[in-house]
Design a protein around this motif. Structure first.
Motif, PDB file in Angstrom:
ATOM      1  N   GLY A 131       0.801  -1.225   0.000  1.00 31.24           N
ATOM      2  CA  GLY A 131       0.000   0.000   0.000  1.00 31.24           C
ATOM      3  C   GLY A 131       0.832   1.271   0.000  1.00 31.24           C
ATOM      4  N   LEU A 132       2.086   1.177  -0.414  1.00 29.68           N
ATOM      5  CA  LEU A 132       2.982   2.339  -0.442  1.00 29.68           C
ATOM      6  C   LEU A 132       3.125   2.842  -1.875  1.00 29.68           C
ATOM      7  CD1 LEU A 132       5.869   0.998   1.815  1.00 29.68           C
ATOM      8  CD2 LEU A 132       3.976   2.446   2.496  1.00 29.68           C
ATOM      9  N   SER A 133       2.924   4.129  -2.057  1.00 28.02           N
ATOM     10  CA  SER A 133       3.116   4.738  -3.377  1.00 28.02           C
ATOM     11  C   SER A 133       4.501   5.359  -3.438  1.00 28.02           C
ATOM     12  CB  SER A 133       2.050   5.807  -3.631  1.00 28.02           C
ATOM     13  OG  SER A 133       0.797   5.210  -3.761  1.00 28.02           O
ATOM     14  N   ILE A 134       5.399   4.667  -4.095  1.00 28.53           N
ATOM     15  CA  ILE A 134       6.776   5.129  -4.209  1.00 28.53           C
ATOM     16  C   ILE A 134       6.951   5.779  -5.578  1.00 28.53           C
ATOM     17  CG2 ILE A 134       9.184   4.400  -4.319  1.00 28.53           C
ATOM     18  CD1 ILE A 134       8.476   2.216  -2.326  1.00 28.53           C
ATOM     19  N   PRO A 135       7.401   7.020  -5.616  1.00 29.04           N
ATOM     20  CA  PRO A 135       7.572   7.684  -6.912  1.00 29.04           C
ATOM     21  C   PRO A 135       8.801   7.161  -7.654  1.00 29.04           C
ATOM     22  CG  PRO A 135       8.378   9.090  -5.180  1.00 29.04           C
ATOM     23  CD  PRO A 135       7.768   7.887  -4.497  1.00 29.04           C
ATOM     24  N   LEU A 136       8.737   7.175  -8.973  1.00 30.85           N
ATOM     25  CA  LEU A 136       9.920   6.841  -9.764  1.00 30.85           C
ATOM     26  C   LEU A 136      10.882   8.015  -9.822  1.00 30.85           C
ATOM     27  CD1 LEU A 136       8.455   4.810 -12.745  1.00 30.85           C
ATOM     28  CD2 LEU A 136       9.469   3.976 -10.629  1.00 30.85           C
ATOM     29  N   ALA A 137      10.323   9.217  -9.746  1.00 30.19           N
ATOM     30  CA  ALA A 137      11.134  10.435  -9.706  1.00 30.19           C
ATOM     31  C   ALA A 137      10.334  11.498  -8.979  1.00 30.19           C
ATOM     32  CB  ALA A 137      11.487  10.889 -11.114  1.00 30.19           C
ATOM     33  N   GLY A 138      11.026  12.288  -8.180  1.00 28.31           N
ATOM     34  CA  GLY A 138      10.362  13.353  -7.442  1.00 28.31           C
ATOM     35  C   GLY A 138      10.245  13.036  -5.959  1.00 28.31           C
ATOM     36  N   ARG A 139       9.423  13.843  -5.288  1.00 29.86           N
ATOM     37  CA  ARG A 139       9.244  13.706  -3.833  1.00 29.86           C
ATOM     38  C   ARG A 139       7.787  13.420  -3.518  1.00 29.86           C
ATOM     39  NH1 ARG A 139      13.543  15.798  -0.979  1.00 29.86           N
ATOM     40  NH2 ARG A 139      15.075  16.913  -2.238  1.00 29.86           N
ATOM     41  N   SER A 140       7.596  12.699  -2.424  1.00 29.20           N
ATOM     42  CA  SER A 140       6.239  12.458  -1.937  1.00 29.20           C
ATOM     43  C   SER A 140       6.309  12.102  -0.451  1.00 29.20           C
ATOM     44  CB  SER A 140       5.548  11.349  -2.731  1.00 29.20           C
ATOM     45  OG  SER A 140       6.091  10.095  -2.431  1.00 29.20           O
ATOM     46  N   LEU A 141       5.150  11.923   0.119  1.00 27.30           N
ATOM     47  CA  LEU A 141       5.037  11.531   1.513  1.00 27.30           C
ATOM     48  C   LEU A 141       4.387  10.156   1.555  1.00 27.30           C
ATOM     49  CD1 LEU A 141       5.535  12.677   4.369  1.00 27.30           C
ATOM     50  CD2 LEU A 141       3.177  13.461   4.351  1.00 27.30           C
ATOM     51  N   THR A 155       3.053   6.188  10.430  1.00 25.30           N
ATOM     52  CA  THR A 155       4.242   6.982  10.107  1.00 25.30           C
ATOM     53  C   THR A 155       4.021   7.748   8.814  1.00 25.30           C
ATOM     54  OG1 THR A 155       5.274   5.191   8.861  1.00 25.30           O
ATOM     55  CG2 THR A 155       5.786   5.311  11.205  1.00 25.30           C
ATOM     56  N   HIS A 156       4.613   8.903   8.736  1.00 27.83           N
ATOM     57  CA  HIS A 156       4.618   9.722   7.532  1.00 27.83           C
ATOM     58  C   HIS A 156       6.091   9.929   7.174  1.00 27.83           C
ATOM     59  CE1 HIS A 156       0.387  10.576   8.203  1.00 27.83           C
ATOM     60  NE2 HIS A 156       0.694  10.937   9.431  1.00 27.83           N
ATOM     61  N   ILE A 157       6.524   9.290   6.116  1.00 25.86           N
ATOM     62  CA  ILE A 157       7.936   9.331   5.748  1.00 25.86           C
ATOM     63  C   ILE A 157       8.095  10.085   4.427  1.00 25.86           C
ATOM     64  CG2 ILE A 157       9.983   7.954   5.204  1.00 25.86           C
ATOM     65  CD1 ILE A 157       8.645   5.649   6.742  1.00 25.86           C
ATOM     66  N   PRO A 158       8.865  11.157   4.437  1.00 26.81           N
ATOM     67  CA  PRO A 158       9.144  11.824   3.160  1.00 26.81           C
ATOM     68  C   PRO A 158      10.114  10.969   2.342  1.00 26.81           C
ATOM     69  CG  PRO A 158      10.320  12.903   4.933  1.00 26.81           C
ATOM     70  CD  PRO A 158       9.483  11.833   5.566  1.00 26.81           C
ATOM     71  N   VAL A 159       9.815  10.804   1.069  1.00 24.57           N
ATOM     72  CA  VAL A 159      10.695  10.044   0.184  1.00 24.57           C
ATOM     73  C   VAL A 159      11.052  10.898  -1.026  1.00 24.57           C
ATOM     74  CG1 VAL A 159       9.869   7.763   0.873  1.00 24.57           C
ATOM     75  CG2 VAL A 159       8.784   8.917  -1.027  1.00 24.57           C
ATOM     76  N   ALA A 160      12.240  10.673  -1.511  1.00 28.20           N
ATOM     77  CA  ALA A 160      12.714  11.345  -2.723  1.00 28.20           C
ATOM     78  C   ALA A 160      13.327  10.287  -3.627  1.00 28.20           C
ATOM     79  CB  ALA A 160      13.742  12.406  -2.374  1.00 28.20           C
ATOM     80  N   ALA A 161      12.922  10.299  -4.885  1.00 26.32           N
ATOM     81  CA  ALA A 161      13.451   9.350  -5.861  1.00 26.32           C
ATOM     82  C   ALA A 161      14.014  10.121  -7.044  1.00 26.32           C
ATOM     83  CB  ALA A 161      12.353   8.402  -6.321  1.00 26.32           C
ATOM     84  N   GLU A 162      15.053   9.555  -7.625  1.00 22.17           N
ATOM     85  CA  GLU A 162      15.699  10.233  -8.741  1.00 22.17           C
ATOM     86  C   GLU A 162      16.259   9.215  -9.714  1.00 22.17           C
ATOM     87  OE1 GLU A 162      19.465  13.258  -9.475  1.00 22.17           O
ATOM     88  OE2 GLU A 162      19.282  12.212  -7.572  1.00 22.17           O
ATOM     89  N   ILE A 163      16.034   9.466 -10.984  1.00 22.25           N
ATOM     90  CA  ILE A 163      16.714   8.721 -12.035  1.00 22.25           C
ATOM     91  C   ILE A 163      17.976   9.521 -12.341  1.00 22.25           C
ATOM     92  CG2 ILE A 163      16.603   7.931 -14.430  1.00 22.25           C
ATOM     93  CD1 ILE A 163      13.566   7.615 -14.024  1.00 22.25           C
ATOM     94  N   THR A 164      19.133   8.900 -12.165  1.00 27.31           N
ATOM     95  CA  THR A 164      20.394   9.627 -12.215  1.00 27.31           C
ATOM     96  C   THR A 164      20.893   9.816 -13.649  1.00 27.31           C
ATOM     97  OG1 THR A 164      21.783   7.666 -12.064  1.00 27.31           O
ATOM     98  CG2 THR A 164      21.017   8.622  -9.981  1.00 27.31           C
TER      99      THR A 164
END
Length: 190
Positions: A131-141, A155-164
């Motif tokens: 049930g976690l929405s993980i972004p492929l790029a960008g930021r989310s909570l 828990t509310h965890i800020p996540v950041a994803a980046e394609i390098t």
């Protein structure tokens, strides 16, 4: 037709293939991640994933997560792409030979595309199972309920994803591989 003649030095040497082969070698030998996911703060992440077909680094709560089979899978991928790069360089150097086009593989092209598809399917799997929405790029909570005895801790965890940039370099190497195969002479002479 004139461009093809120029890029193959009169059908003797495939310059695009040489460039693709050397770039594929660099990509395979580079130990940099193509995609990075950081959960929590950047200074002390709760979890960290650094992925590429040649490297998988996972960290949770500051401790490395080691899955032994992954070490062998990434080694196999690295060796395969190095063989592809070597064959592309050899085929480029022997462009005048009728058999040289057979040395060109599109694995360098399919690897970055497959990696992106793998990321998308993996993020959808995580969404379905956890049930976690993980972004492929960008930021989310990301909201997640941790079980704690009879209760749950939300828990509310800020996540950041980046394609390098290394991914984009691998994609460029793959596109050059495709172009080299299309431009390669078929045993003709000038």
């Amino acid at each position: 037709m004139r461009i093809r003649w120029f890029l193959t030095l009169g059908y003797r040497l495939n310059l695009v293939g040489l460039l693709a082969g050397f770039l594929l070698s660099y990509v395979a030998l580079s130990d940099r991640a193509w995609w990075v996911l950081v959960g929590g703060s950047l200074e002390r992440p709760a979890f960290l994933a650094q992925l590429s077909p040649f490297r998988v680094t996972l960290t949770a709560l500051g401790e490395p997560v080691i899955i032994p089979i992954i070490l062998y899978l990434v080694l196999g991928t690295r060796l395969s792409i190095l063989v592809v790069a070597g064959m592309m360089i050899a085929g480029s150097l022997t462009a005048a030979k009728s058999w040289s086009k057979h040395l060109f593989s599109l694995d360098g092209f399919w690897t970055p595309l497959g990696f992106l598809i793998f990321l998308f399917i993996g993020s959808e799997f995580v969404k379905l199972k956890l049930g976690l929405s993980i972004p492929l790029a960008g930021r989310s909570l990301v909201d997640y309920a941790l079980p704690y005895g009879e209760e749950k801790i939300l828990t509310h965890i800020p996540v950041a994803a980046e394609i390098t940039w290394d991914y984009w370099m691998a994609l460029a190497a793959g596109l050059l591989s495709l172009a080299a195969k299309l431009l390669h002479p078929t045993g003709q002479t000038a």
